[in-house]
Motif scaffolding. Sequence first.
Motif, PDB file in Angstrom:
ATOM      1  N   ASP A   1       2.244   1.978  -3.524  1.00 27.92           N
ATOM      2  CA  ASP A   1       1.274   2.617  -4.408  1.00 27.92           C
ATOM      3  C   ASP A   1       1.053   4.080  -4.025  1.00 27.92           C
ATOM      4  O   ASP A   1       0.833   4.929  -4.886  1.00 27.92           O
ATOM      5  CB  ASP A   1      -0.050   1.852  -4.364  1.00 27.92           C
ATOM      6  N   GLY A   2       1.114   4.362  -2.730  1.00 24.55           N
ATOM      7  CA  GLY A   2       0.964   5.744  -2.279  1.00 24.55           C
ATOM      8  C   GLY A   2       2.118   6.613  -2.752  1.00 24.55           C
ATOM      9  O   GLY A   2       1.927   7.746  -3.196  1.00 24.55           O
TER      10      GLY A   2
ATOM     11  N   PRO B   1      -4.617   4.283  -3.618  1.00 17.00           N
ATOM     12  CA  PRO B   1      -4.123   5.523  -4.234  1.00 17.00           C
ATOM     13  C   PRO B   1      -4.176   5.511  -5.764  1.00 17.00           C
ATOM     14  O   PRO B   1      -4.476   6.539  -6.379  1.00 17.00           O
ATOM     15  CB  PRO B   1      -2.683   5.615  -3.740  1.00 17.00           C
TER      16      PRO B   1
ATOM     17  N   LEU C   1       0.829  -1.206   0.000  1.00 18.29           N
ATOM     18  CA  LEU C   1       0.000   0.000   0.000  1.00 18.29           C
ATOM     19  C   LEU C   1       0.866   1.259   0.000  1.00 18.29           C
ATOM     20  O   LEU C   1       0.554   2.237  -0.687  1.00 18.29           O
ATOM     21  CB  LEU C   1      -0.942  -0.020   1.206  1.00 18.29           C
TER      22      LEU C   1
ATOM     23  N   ASP D   1      -7.991  12.087   6.756  1.00 19.11           N
ATOM     24  CA  ASP D   1      -8.505  12.402   5.422  1.00 19.11           C
ATOM     25  C   ASP D   1      -9.072  13.812   5.302  1.00 19.11           C
ATOM     26  O   ASP D   1      -9.129  14.368   4.211  1.00 19.11           O
ATOM     27  CB  ASP D   1      -9.595  11.399   5.019  1.00 19.11           C
ATOM     28  N   ILE D   2      -9.529  14.377   6.404  1.00 20.24           N
ATOM     29  CA  ILE D   2     -10.131  15.710   6.326  1.00 20.24           C
ATOM     30  C   ILE D   2      -9.258  16.734   7.057  1.00 20.24           C
ATOM     31  O   ILE D   2      -8.768  17.684   6.459  1.00 20.24           O
ATOM     32  CB  ILE D   2     -11.562  15.710   6.908  1.00 20.24           C
TER      33      ILE D   2
ATOM     34  N   TYR E   1      -0.857  15.359  -0.943  1.00 21.92           N
ATOM     35  CA  TYR E   1      -1.155  14.676   0.315  1.00 21.92           C
ATOM     36  C   TYR E   1      -1.879  13.392  -0.046  1.00 21.92           C
ATOM     37  O   TYR E   1      -3.016  13.425  -0.495  1.00 21.92           O
ATOM     38  CB  TYR E   1      -2.031  15.581   1.168  1.00 21.92           C
ATOM     39  N   VAL E   2      -1.199  12.269   0.099  1.00 23.86           N
ATOM     40  CA  VAL E   2      -1.794  10.974  -0.246  1.00 23.86           C
ATOM     41  C   VAL E   2      -1.936  10.149   1.026  1.00 23.86           C
ATOM     42  O   VAL E   2      -0.948   9.937   1.737  1.00 23.86           O
ATOM     43  CB  VAL E   2      -0.915  10.216  -1.261  1.00 23.86           C
TER      44      VAL E   2
ATOM     45  N   ALA F   1       1.765   7.464  -6.337  1.00 19.93           N
ATOM     46  CA  ALA F   1       0.737   8.490  -6.562  1.00 19.93           C
ATOM     47  C   ALA F   1       1.239   9.886  -6.217  1.00 19.93           C
ATOM     48  O   ALA F   1       0.767  10.874  -6.772  1.00 19.93           O
ATOM     49  CB  ALA F   1      -0.518   8.167  -5.748  1.00 19.93           C
TER      50      ALA F   1
ATOM     51  N   GLU G   1      -8.686  15.865  -2.115  1.00 19.55           N
ATOM     52  CA  GLU G   1      -7.297  16.075  -1.797  1.00 19.55           C
ATOM     53  C   GLU G   1      -6.433  16.099  -3.055  1.00 19.55           C
ATOM     54  O   GLU G   1      -5.544  16.931  -3.195  1.00 19.55           O
ATOM     55  CB  GLU G   1      -6.898  14.899  -0.908  1.00 19.55           C
ATOM     56  N   ARG G   2      -6.728  15.187  -3.998  1.00 18.25           N
ATOM     57  CA  ARG G   2      -5.904  15.081  -5.205  1.00 18.25           C
ATOM     58  C   ARG G   2      -6.161  16.211  -6.192  1.00 18.25           C
ATOM     59  O   ARG G   2      -5.403  16.366  -7.144  1.00 18.25           O
ATOM     60  CB  ARG G   2      -6.210  13.777  -5.943  1.00 18.25           C
TER      61      ARG G   2
ATOM     62  N   THR H   1     -10.173   3.148  -1.505  1.00 13.53           N
ATOM     63  CA  THR H   1      -9.341   4.359  -1.585  1.00 13.53           C
ATOM     64  C   THR H   1      -7.905   4.026  -1.976  1.00 13.53           C
ATOM     65  O   THR H   1      -6.978   4.765  -1.616  1.00 13.53           O
ATOM     66  CB  THR H   1      -9.322   5.141  -0.251  1.00 13.53           C
TER      67      THR H   1
ATOM     68  N   ALA I   1      -5.475  16.709   6.098  1.00 16.86           N
ATOM     69  CA  ALA I   1      -5.403  17.102   4.685  1.00 16.86           C
ATOM     70  C   ALA I   1      -5.541  18.615   4.568  1.00 16.86           C
ATOM     71  O   ALA I   1      -4.848  19.263   3.770  1.00 16.86           O
ATOM     72  CB  ALA I   1      -6.500  16.397   3.893  1.00 16.86           C
TER      73      ALA I   1
ATOM     74  N   PRO J   1      -4.612   3.553   2.432  1.00 13.77           N
ATOM     75  CA  PRO J   1      -5.647   2.858   3.211  1.00 13.77           C
ATOM     76  C   PRO J   1      -5.026   1.944   4.271  1.00 13.77           C
ATOM     77  O   PRO J   1      -3.859   1.552   4.161  1.00 13.77           O
ATOM     78  CB  PRO J   1      -6.401   2.011   2.176  1.00 13.77           C
TER      79      PRO J   1
ATOM     80  N   ARG K   1      -6.922  19.528  -5.260  1.00 10.40           N
ATOM     81  CA  ARG K   1      -6.883  20.817  -4.591  1.00 10.40           C
ATOM     82  C   ARG K   1      -6.314  21.936  -5.460  1.00 10.40           C
ATOM     83  O   ARG K   1      -6.716  23.090  -5.345  1.00 10.40           O
ATOM     84  CB  ARG K   1      -6.010  20.718  -3.353  1.00 10.40           C
TER      85      ARG K   1
ATOM     86  N   ASP L   1      -6.236   8.234  -7.860  1.00  7.78           N
ATOM     87  CA  ASP L   1      -5.518   8.947  -8.910  1.00  7.78           C
ATOM     88  C   ASP L   1      -6.242   8.834 -10.242  1.00  7.78           C
ATOM     89  O   ASP L   1      -6.317   9.798 -11.008  1.00  7.78           O
ATOM     90  CB  ASP L   1      -4.123   8.336  -9.075  1.00  7.78           C
TER      91      ASP L   1
END
Lengths: 348, 348
Positions: free
Chosen positions: A173-174, B302, A170, A277-278, A292-293, A177, B81-82, B300, A281, A296, B84, B306
């Motif tokens: 992948d982040g 990434p 994970l 996430d909120i 900002y990624v 991105a 977020e992605r 979610t 972010a 999960p 913004r 994306d």
Amino acid sequence: MRIAIALFNLGGPDGPDAVEPFLFNLFSDPAIIRVPGFLRRFLARTISRRRAPKARGIYARIGGGSPLLPNTLAQTHALEERLRDLGEVRAFPVMRYWHPMTPEAVRDIAQFAPDRIVLLPLYPQFSTTTTASSLDAWREEAARAGLAAPMRTLCCYPVQPGFIEALAALVRDGVEAARAKGRPRILFSAHGLPEKVVKAGDPYQWQVEQTAAAAMRVLGDIGADHVVCYQSRVGPLKWIGPSTEDEIARAGKDGVPVVVVPLAFVSEHSETLVELDIEYAELAHEAGVPAYVRVPTVSTHPAFIDGLATLARAALARDTADPLPDGERRICAPGWSGCPCRGPGKAA
Amino acid sequence: MRIAIALFNLGGPDGPDAVEPFLFNLFSDPAIIRVPGFLRRFLARTISRRRAPKARGIYARIGGGSPLLPNTLAQTHALEERLRDLGEVRAFPVMRYWHPMTPEAVRDIAQFAPDRIVLLPLYPQFSTTTTASSLDAWREEAARAGLAAPMRTLCCYPVQPGFIEALAALVRDGVEAARAKGRPRILFSAHGLPEKVVKAGDPYQWQVEQTAAAAMRVLGDIGADHVVCYQSRVGPLKWIGPSTEDEIARAGKDGVPVVVVPLAFVSEHSETLVELDIEYAELAHEAGVPAYVRVPTVSTHPAFIDGLATLARAALARDTADPLPDGERRICAPGWSGCPCRGPGKAA
């Protein structure tokens, strides 16, 4: 053979009306507020009442309640599936602060009448505030219910290979991105703790660092920096650091994208869905962080579920372990030598 | 610039009391039950009443309600977020059969007063029963509310690279988890449809097959067989096949492990958490399937988020598109030439 696996987690309110009683349960836990009983109940009532409106607002942003129970049930089903060859295997969520809570879970497990019970906290890193609190509550209720089947406890598994593999996949992948906006910085973000809890011997922080280090070993030269940091601070005490907020501010100053990795939660909570996430972010945006990624949680990632299955198998295969007063048998995660439950009475 | 992104999905009941009205909304949809209005409402009432107790039992196994809304909200936050850098971007869940439903979502979006609106179904594959039903309901409510901002519609994205990358990553991990028990067979399992819907021109089945093929191209020679199959059959009509149940039985006969991949859902529903994780797992066990691994939805991941961000950017960047009666602009997923919304009036 009938095998019950108790999967321990915090629990979360399932709707707006559950928020205040959930908070009351949380703040009534002597592992959370360390003052004498009468004062704790008073404080719990006061704090939960005062915090409930704000907390309801937080949960409203994710639909009113926590998705923790459905997520945990998905983990129970996936785990049962992986262990079918052992016999009749059933996994039960055992929540600390909201339903199904320990007494209900103990009743259900007693009704299932297992030959063996595996206690498997959904906390990869051991803490007195989470793992030990859950196991203490379990012990009390199991004794009260006369649950007599042999039990084995997995205390912690911060570097379990399946867990680490899922986490690393994970994170990878982040990082991909985020890379378009510069060399990413991985923020391994764990729920924080008061500093005095760690100073009193809680191995959580050290184990969190082991998890991050193990993930980075698997990731190899991934072209990203990394740091371990701590989120979710509340209350007046000094907490362990650095704080995730400060690390976000620093990334803003340095102009680097961040990849935020919750490595101490294995399913989605308000701390990931709202705080990361909120709220964080938003912080990142204000701090000028270019991307900002958020990665999960490992949830039902097959490698993670495989890891849990491996742990359960190891626990069941091992019939000799340090004898303990209550006849309960414990096992440490294979390959893990620093386990606090090895020491006499320190962990739980 | 203020940008609203409407993310369409089915919706799911948030607790036991919501199950019957949710079913009523579902069976009242002319895209689901294709009979005249008065008869449809009668049928919807009858069917929802009759099915509610069983459905409540199904949801009880995942904690009483569906985790779809929290999961979708996590997607909205990750997507905001992605994006913004585009300005003030807000993503709104727009659910078809449970809250927040289309009229509520339209009201919230109107209040946000966006300069542009992107309509982005959380259905990678276009179907008249899902995508078109959601977009029709949207159009009606948006017109009623006088929502006048320019709109662009992403009709479908069955082979969008980010979506496929996320799917392939999860499949790869699932295959690894199953390999110990033999050469795995990947069951790409999509929600089925009545055959007559497909015969009437619905591109869903074809697009589902494109998704599976694209994932297999990315996976390369992974040492596993694969097949596309269809789950969740209800009602008296003949559905498209092969059914996932039949494929599980066949895997049992062949003695091969299965890796079940929900490729048409992008978040967890009762169809994944109950049907796949409990009911079909049980079937697999009875059929003698040596291992049953269910891959999580892209959620979610990434790469998936994306992908959604890329689609939204493409939709916003494109100011020329076939002019449509209502002034709405549409765009097909980049690289996707078989899009049904290209054809006049066929899709929606």
